[in-house]
Design a protein around this motif. Structure first.
Motif, PDB file in Angstrom:
ATOM      1  N   UNK C 309      25.706 -21.187 -20.499  1.00  0.00           N
ATOM      2  CA  UNK C 309      26.384 -20.033 -20.674  1.00  0.00           C
ATOM      3  C   UNK C 309      25.310 -18.834 -20.898  1.00  0.00           C
ATOM      4  N   UNK C 310      24.014 -19.023 -20.501  1.00  0.00           N
ATOM      5  CA  UNK C 310      23.192 -17.943 -20.783  1.00  0.00           C
ATOM      6  C   UNK C 310      23.067 -17.094 -19.506  1.00  0.00           C
ATOM      7  N   UNK C 311      23.349 -15.826 -19.695  1.00  0.00           N
ATOM      8  CA  UNK C 311      23.500 -14.806 -18.346  1.00  0.00           C
ATOM      9  C   UNK C 311      22.121 -14.956 -17.517  1.00  0.00           C
ATOM     10  N   UNK C 312      21.104 -14.814 -18.109  1.00  0.00           N
ATOM     11  CA  UNK C 312      19.783 -14.781 -17.608  1.00  0.00           C
ATOM     12  C   UNK C 312      19.788 -16.009 -16.542  1.00  0.00           C
ATOM     13  N   UNK C 313      19.727 -17.297 -17.276  1.00  0.00           N
ATOM     14  CA  UNK C 313      19.746 -18.452 -16.695  1.00  0.00           C
ATOM     15  C   UNK C 313      20.479 -18.656 -15.493  1.00  0.00           C
ATOM     16  N   UNK C 314      21.791 -18.315 -15.923  1.00  0.00           N
ATOM     17  CA  UNK C 314      22.943 -18.351 -14.715  1.00  0.00           C
ATOM     18  C   UNK C 314      22.577 -17.692 -13.317  1.00  0.00           C
ATOM     19  N   UNK C 315      22.229 -16.466 -13.703  1.00  0.00           N
ATOM     20  CA  UNK C 315      21.846 -15.542 -12.764  1.00  0.00           C
ATOM     21  C   UNK C 315      20.625 -15.932 -11.816  1.00  0.00           C
ATOM     22  N   UNK C 316      19.715 -16.489 -12.684  1.00  0.00           N
ATOM     23  CA  UNK C 316      18.357 -17.014 -12.103  1.00  0.00           C
ATOM     24  C   UNK C 316      18.813 -18.240 -10.948  1.00  0.00           C
ATOM     25  N   UNK C 317      19.758 -19.208 -11.447  1.00  0.00           N
ATOM     26  CA  UNK C 317      20.101 -19.995 -10.496  1.00  0.00           C
ATOM     27  C   UNK C 317      21.022 -19.739  -9.335  1.00  0.00           C
ATOM     28  N   UNK C 318      21.738 -18.752  -9.781  1.00  0.00           N
ATOM     29  CA  UNK C 318      22.776 -18.163  -8.730  1.00  0.00           C
ATOM     30  C   UNK C 318      21.939 -17.556  -7.581  1.00  0.00           C
ATOM     31  N   UNK C 319      20.785 -16.834  -8.002  1.00  0.00           N
ATOM     32  CA  UNK C 319      20.046 -16.107  -7.017  1.00  0.00           C
ATOM     33  C   UNK C 319      19.309 -17.062  -6.047  1.00  0.00           C
ATOM     34  N   UNK C 320      19.005 -18.007  -6.913  1.00  0.00           N
ATOM     35  CA  UNK C 320      18.039 -18.947  -5.891  1.00  0.00           C
ATOM     36  C   UNK C 320      18.737 -19.665  -4.831  1.00  0.00           C
ATOM     37  N   UNK C 322      21.631 -18.348  -3.569  1.00  0.00           N
ATOM     38  CA  UNK C 322      22.415 -17.330  -2.606  1.00  0.00           C
ATOM     39  C   UNK C 322      21.787 -16.143  -2.484  1.00  0.00           C
ATOM     40  N   UNK C 323      20.392 -15.899  -2.981  1.00  0.00           N
ATOM     41  CA  UNK C 323      19.819 -14.763  -2.891  1.00  0.00           C
ATOM     42  C   UNK C 323      18.858 -14.593  -1.825  1.00  0.00           C
TER      43      UNK C 323
END
Lengths: 376, 167, 438
Positions: C309-320, C322-323
């Motif tokens: 639930x680390x927002x930076x971590x979660x965003x990084x993996x989401x972007x990988x 779907x980005x």
């Protein structure tokens, strides 16, 4: 023999109940959790030896595979013990009732118990399937045709591959749910592999002990030669190194990054009293001593010595499990919260494992690598 | 000393070669060399050779390597005191990696040095008393005898199943 | 192993060392042109500056680092085959050990070029050496980049020495069948090896130590390379699983490259009886294993990114996933962990075209894995206003072409001038139906 084991079990049970009904029930549940994880790991890792040898078609360890398979007898006991964690959940899961910052979806008792029980059922089911076909093949069954035997062998291979995959996934899951979650803020992606490599390390140690006992007891009729012990000893050494390497990988990355949310876990366990003393003991018992001793070639082939060495390593790994969970389950302890009850409860679990293995070897004598008089 | 004559015998397999070596042991002729295309445990056991000492060189190299690696890292750190994100200048945890790599590197140097010293390679003189088929399929035994005995030696080898000739 | 005689083994292998055809030299020349293109572009980069590559803030590590990790990775499975499988007494490794080891040596050489290529001011690279100097500059041995220097040089040295020492008996065999100038060259190269019993005694011991020392080297070198990333705190990089994940990935890509090399080799040199389909089958099965490990690592990283639930971590993996670089991500996942599952089917493992095709896919997938990790990590870290994208420039593509050309150029030169199968180990295998005598 069985009498001694039953006595051990009763002693363990008695100590547990005594502690649970006393002033500090959390100590009993702590010991229970540590032992549950350790002894289940020994059984899961032990069976893995036979499975891996089957999948790689290795022939050097054939006589040892039966002994490794006997550890599967502990599986039903392990499953029941897991379910029995439920009454102790308030002591075993320190995050219960706390603010989990979003992890509530994952860390809830019903979900945790159902997914872990399902995982264990799958893993143990696959283990039993492997054992079933293995025994069928060992028993020969003269009326079975070559084709049927090939079919059984093929099914065994499929189940073996599935067991390996389930082993990695289920042991990682258990490690995350039972050990890593005790410190809910902390994560380590290598924690799962760390746990299942540790389990294989333990399984090999237990196999060495059982094989050594068979050799000592059966003397001339045992089909275990010194080259088997030599190879087993080398594997044990290799996994000692791998376990230590996985520890170092986690330690180095966390130490170097110096991020407070990660380092607090390590600092508590390895750099502050009272736990740091325990950490050094673990390091010496389970890494330094086996590393230095096992460099020598001859020592691996001495059964009695290896029993002693492997037992020492077990004590070290027991302490390591305790070390991982301790600061989370007993926060703010000034001295190590270990006592006589821990020893007695551990003896109880030892009794359970010994009874299970004994039962398997007695009920299925094909597993025992002993030359028998009858011609098959 | 009487002039020595040399006889080279070639065998098709190592069992026959090993029995020839055993025969030579009790004879007045001297065994000079045994050549083989592969390491043969039969021949080595008949020759009763001791275990190779290359390992000591490797171990020495490894120890020197570990100490050099750690010392180099420590010295380098002391010379240029760069404190990076709060980590101590002399930190054993990362230095273990340097020590480990140097251990392996120097152990391998020790291994190669030990191997070259113990086998006396490179060395080209002994190619004269050598039969080229020994690197192919044949096991060669080179024996020497005193002047006048070479026919007997030749016959001995032929009786053992080898193909013998004078060198 | 089919019952071949020593003579047959020798004949099959020595035949490959006869003077080459025109086709061979044509291919070699083509590859040499590729090398020249790469070298020329590197010279251009040194003259004009590192900016002619696509690197910029925030993506400061681009294809040069990707290629570096890619080639080191390929090197590792060669050592796995020659050293680790030797310790496990797996006899099936004998026919491919020599070629695999050669692959290792050349791959490390090429990998070693890339740290120089990705330096802006290459002429100052000697600053990295630890020697007393007026600037009082010393390398910081706490840095994973310096670990890299030590580890890669160690790996290159050890692999080369292992490769050469292992070849001595074979070089003697070639010498004994050659004549004239060739004989003289091989005489020097074989150091006067005559197969005396003392030589064999020390050789087998030294070889065992080589194998025992090369084994921890395989694990440690790629762990060190992984720590180039994991010791940083960038989300997507700072992960404890990186060391074993990278080692497994390295072996995964290396085994695929072994297949890519062996399949044409056995066809062209008629090694089918020696490099049998069983061996290719075993390699394929090992690829399943390494592919599963890599797949496990992908799953665990995603799971724990969510769990933390680390927002930076979660965003990084989401972007990988779907980005902007999602195509590369999905190529990576499918080629590395899904495609190798096809090897569960015997028909696929036994079909040469499928083996070759899947091996190419795996290597493409592994190249893109390094892309996703390196570029993805650098492009999309903590601060949204620091995010940026990257695309390789023509210079970088040309240098990459040069590196691949150099690898195949060296390998082609090797197969025609040195025995590409270890005759000695094959003979030992025939002799006792197993590996080296123990």
């Amino acid at each position: 023999m069985t009498a001694i084991f039953s006595v051990l079990v009763l002693v363990g049970l008695g100590a547990f109940l005594f502690q649970v009904s006393g002033q500090h029930p959390e100590k009993a549940w702590q010991a229970y959790l540590v032992n549950f994880i350790l002894w289940s790991a020994i059984a899961q890792g032990g069976l893995l030896f036979s499975v891996v040898l089957h999948v790689t078609k290795a022939r050097w360890g054939r006589p040892l595979q039966g002994l490794a398979e006997s550890f599967a007898a502990f599986f039903p006991i392990s499953f029941v013990l897991f379910l029995l964690l439920f009454p102790g959940r308030t002591f075993v899961f320190p995050w219960l009732g706390g603010d989990l910052h979003g992890k509530e979806g994952w860390l809830t008792i019903p979900f945790l118990f159902s997914r872990d029980a399902a995982g264990l059922l799958i893993l143990y089911g696959l283990g039993f399937g492997y054992l079933y076909y293995g025994l069928k093949l060992k028993r020969g069954f003269r009326d079975a045709s070559e084709r049927t035997k090939e079919e059984w062998h093929h099914r065994m291979t499929i189940i073996a591959v599935l067991y390996i995959m389930a082993y990695a996934l289920v042991l990682s899951l258990l490690a995350f749910d039972l050990v890593m979650s005790a410190d809910p803020q902390w994560i380590s992606t290598l924690f799962g592999p760390y746990a299942f490599v540790k389990a294989f390390y333990m399984g090999l140690g237990a196999l060495i002990i059982v094989a050594a006992l068979v050799r000592i007891h059966h003397r001339e009729t045992a089909s275990l030669t010194s080259s088997h012990f030599h190879d087993l000893g080398k594997l044990f050494f290799a996994f000692c190194l791998l376990w230590a390497d996985f520890f170092y990988c986690q330690f180095l990355v966390i130490w170097y990054g110096n991020l407070p949310e990660e380092t607090s876990y390590i600092i508590q366990r390895t750099m502050t009293l009272p736990w740091s003393r325990l950490a050094w003991v673990v390091f010496f018992l389970s890494f330094v001593i086996p590393f230095v001793i096992l460099l020598n070639k001859q020592v691996k082939t001495r059964p009695r010595f290896m029993i002693g060495l492997c037992s020492l390593v077990f004590v070290g790994i027991w302490l390591e499990h305790f070390l991982l969970l301790g600061p989370a389950l007993c926060p703010g302890a000034d001295s190590l919260p270990m006592g006589m009850t821990d020893v007695l409860i551990t003896l109880g679990f030892l009794g359970l494992m010994a009874m299970a293995v004994r039962f398997a070897l007695a009920r299925f004598p094909e597993l025992l690598p002993v030359q028998r008089q009858e011609v098959k | 000393m009487a002039a020595e004559k040399k006889v080279m015998a070639l065998f098709e397999n190592d069992t026959r070669a090993a029995s020839a070596i055993e025969g030579l042991a009790g004879s007045p002729w001297k065994l000079e060399q045994v050549h083989s295309p592969i390491p043969s445990s039969k021949i080595l056991s008949v020759l009763k050779v001791k275990k190779s000492r290359v390992g000591y060189f490797t171990l020495a190299g490894g120890i020197i390597g570990f100490l050099s690696g750690i010392s180099l890292a420590m010295y380098s750190g002391i010379q240029w005191n760069l404190v990076t994100s709060g980590k101590p200048v002399i930190a054993l945890i990362p230095f273990l990696i340097v020590g480990f790599e140097f251990t392996v590197l120097f152990a391998v140097f020790g291994n190669v040095l030990g191997f070259l010293l113990q086998t006396n390679l490179p060395e080209f003189k002994s190619l004269q008393d050598y039969d080229e088929r020994c690197s192919g399929e044949h096991f060669g035994i080179l024996a020497s005898c005193a002047e006048g005995q070479q026919e007997a030696l030749l016959a001995f080898f032929q009786e053992k199943g080898g193909e013998a000739r004078f060198l | 192993m089919p019952a071949m005689t020593y003579a047959q083994v020798e004949e099959t292998v020595l035949k490959t060392l006869r003077p080459a055809s025109l086709k061979y030299w044509a291919v070699v020349s083509l590859l040499f042109i590729g090398i020249l293109i790469g070298a020329g572009c590197w010279a251009y980069q040194i003259a004009m500056g590192i900016g002619v590559g696509g690197h910029n803030i925030p993506v400061v590590w681009g294809t040069y680092l990707i290629n570096f990790v890619f080639w080191v990775g390929i090197a590792h499975s060669g050592t796995l085959i020659s050293a680790i499988l030797y310790l496990f007494r797996a006899g099936w490794r004998n026919p491919i050990a020599r070629a695999a080891e050669t692959m290792t040596v050349f791959a490390v050489c090429i990998a070693g070029l890339f740290p120089f290529i990705h330096l802006g001011r290459v002429w100052m690279v000697y600053y990295m050496l630890p020697y007393p100097n007026e600037r009082n500059l010393w390398p910081n041995f706490q840095s994973p980049l310096v670990f890299d220097v030590v580890a890669i040089s160690t790996y290159l040295t050890v692999s080369s020495l292992f490769w050469y020492t292992g070849m001595l008996p074979d070089l003697a065999t070639v010498r004994d069948r050659a004549s004239g100038l060739r004989k003289k060259i091989y005489q020097i190269a074989s150091l006067g090896w005559t197969g005396r019993y003392e030589q064999w005694r020390h050789y087998t011991r030294a070889y065992l130590f080589f194998a025992a020392l090369a084994t921890p080297l395989v694990i440690s070198v790629h762990s060190v390379v992984s720590w180039d990333f994991a010791l940083g705190i960038i989300p997507g990089w700072h992960s404890t699983i990186f060391a074993p994940y990278f080692v497994a990935g390295a072996i995964h890509s290396g085994l695929a490259m072994v297949l890519t090399l062996m399949i044409p080799l056995r066809r062209i040199f008629r090694y089918e009886a020696i490099i049998t389909e069983d061996i290719l089958d075993n390699i394929a099965k090992t690829i399943i294993f390494t592919g599963l490990i890599v797949g496990y690592a992908y799953m665990v990283e995603y799971f724990l990114a969510w769990y933390s639930h680390n927002i930076v971590e979660q965003e990084s993996f989401r972007w990988r996933a779907f980005g902007d670089y999602s195509l590369q991500f999905w190529i990576m996942v499918i080629c590395n962990s899904v495609v190798p599952l096809l090897f569960f089917f015997r028909k696929v493992r036994r079909s040469i075209p499928w083996l070759f095709f899947i091996s190419l896919l795996i290597n493409i997938g592994m190249w893109f894995e390094r892309f996703v990790i390196i570029i993805g990590g650098a492009a999309h870290d903590f601060m949204p206003n620091a995010w940026g994208l990257y695309s390789p420039s023509l210079i970088e593509y040309a240098i990459m072409l040069g590196s691949f050309s150099l690898f195949f150029f060296l390998f082609l030169l090797f197969v025609k001038h040195l025995p590409s199968i270890s005759m000695t180990e094959l003979k030992e295998g025939i002799h006792q139906g197993g590996g080296h005598g123990r």
